[in-house]
Design a protein around this motif. Structure first.
Motif, short mmCIF file in Angstrom:
data_model
loop_
_atom_site.label_atom_id
_atom_site.label_comp_id
_atom_site.label_asym_id
_atom_site.label_seq_id
_atom_site.Cartn_x
_atom_site.Cartn_y
_atom_site.Cartn_z
N UNK B 1 1.07 -0.96 0.14
CA UNK B 1 -0.10 0.03 -0.07
C UNK B 1 0.93 1.22 -0.20
N UNK B 2 0.66 2.10 -0.89
CA UNK B 2 1.27 3.42 -0.95
C UNK B 2 0.95 4.46 0.09
N UNK B 3 1.98 4.93 0.83
CA UNK B 3 1.65 5.66 1.93
C UNK B 3 2.77 6.84 2.14
N UNK B 4 2.22 8.05 2.25
CA UNK B 4 2.81 9.18 2.30
C UNK B 4 2.49 9.75 3.84
N UNK B 5 3.73 10.17 4.75
CA UNK B 5 3.36 10.75 5.95
C UNK B 5 4.05 12.19 6.05
N UNK B 6 3.36 13.18 6.14
CA UNK B 6 3.96 14.20 6.51
C UNK B 6 4.22 14.67 7.67
N UNK B 7 5.24 15.44 8.16
CA UNK B 7 5.63 15.96 9.49
C UNK B 7 6.17 16.88 9.45
N UNK B 8 6.40 17.74 10.87
CA UNK B 8 7.12 19.21 10.70
C UNK B 8 6.40 20.04 10.93
#
Lengths: 106, 119
Positions: B1-8
């Motif tokens: 499963x494609x996953x992108x997790x932003x942070x900051x």
């Protein structure tokens, strides 16, 4: 700078056809993608390269691009299709989004 | 499963700096162009910039509104893209999304991270 123009809103009744337009100079010379965004969610691509549907996108979504106008069509609109729809294209190496059209399904 | 997790994301004063991260999984990160797109409250999407893959020489491009202030980078060994934002103004307040070009367009998007520029 390159601009894509979309009407801000439209409304249809369930079962009707919804047609969204996206206008830009010589838009036919560029590939256009369309994104659906529901409240509180991230955008999802529904059409890319003018008329291709990603896997998982219902067949009722279709796209075309001719002259200065690209069109996203939803045939047999359902209540779940109520969302904001954005067109997108590239101007050289710069991404450009239209202002978005809010679809209301009455 | 494609996953992108932003942070900051977070609160920063005008003139300040912030660095966002986008951690990717489920696809060949090194072969994909990575983009940043932002959205102000209740408004539309604005493309911020992109970094291309190694095969395309890691070329970068930016929107006129952020050019010279924002820098996009990537670390393929960590499957992570970054957005360094300097000289922030109140007009940079937005939800920032990373978006991957896995096939031919912005195929996958993260959940977004909120950046608020305020004193």
């Amino acid at each position: 700078s390159y601009e894509l123009t979309q009407p801000p809103s439209m409304s249809v009744s369930p079962g009707e056809t919804a047609s969204f337009t996206c206008s830009g100079d010589k838009l036919r010379e560029r590939y256009v993608s369309w994104y659906q965004q529901k409240p509180g969610q991230s955008p999802v691509v529904v059409i890319f390269q003018d008329n291709k549907r990603p896997s998982g996108i219902p067949e009722r979504f279709s796209g075309s691009n001719s002259g200065n106008t690209a069109t996203l069509t939803i045939s047999g609109t359902q209540a779940m299709d109520e969302a904001d729809y954005y067109c997108q294209a590239w101007d050289s190496s710069t991404g450009v989004f239209g202002g978005g059209t809010k679809l209301t399904v009455l | 499963e494609v996953q992108l997790v932003e942070s900051g994301g977070g609160l920063v004063q005008p003139g300040g700096s912030l660095k966002l991260s986008c951690a990717a999984s489920g696809f060949t990160f090194s072969g994909s162009d990575m983009n940043w797109v932002r959205q102000t409250s209740g408004k539309g999407l604005e493309w911020v910039g992109r970094i291309r893959s190694k095969a395309k020489s890691y070329a970068t491009g930016y929107a006129a509104s952020v050019k010279g202030r924002f820098t996009i980078s990537r670390d393929d060994s960590k499957n992570t893209a970054y957005l360094q934002m300097n000289s922030l103004t109140t007009e940079d307040t937005a939800v920032y999304y990373c978006a991957a070009v896995v096939t031919a367009t912005f195929d996958s998007w993260g959940q977004g991270t909120l950046v608020t520029v305020s004193s």
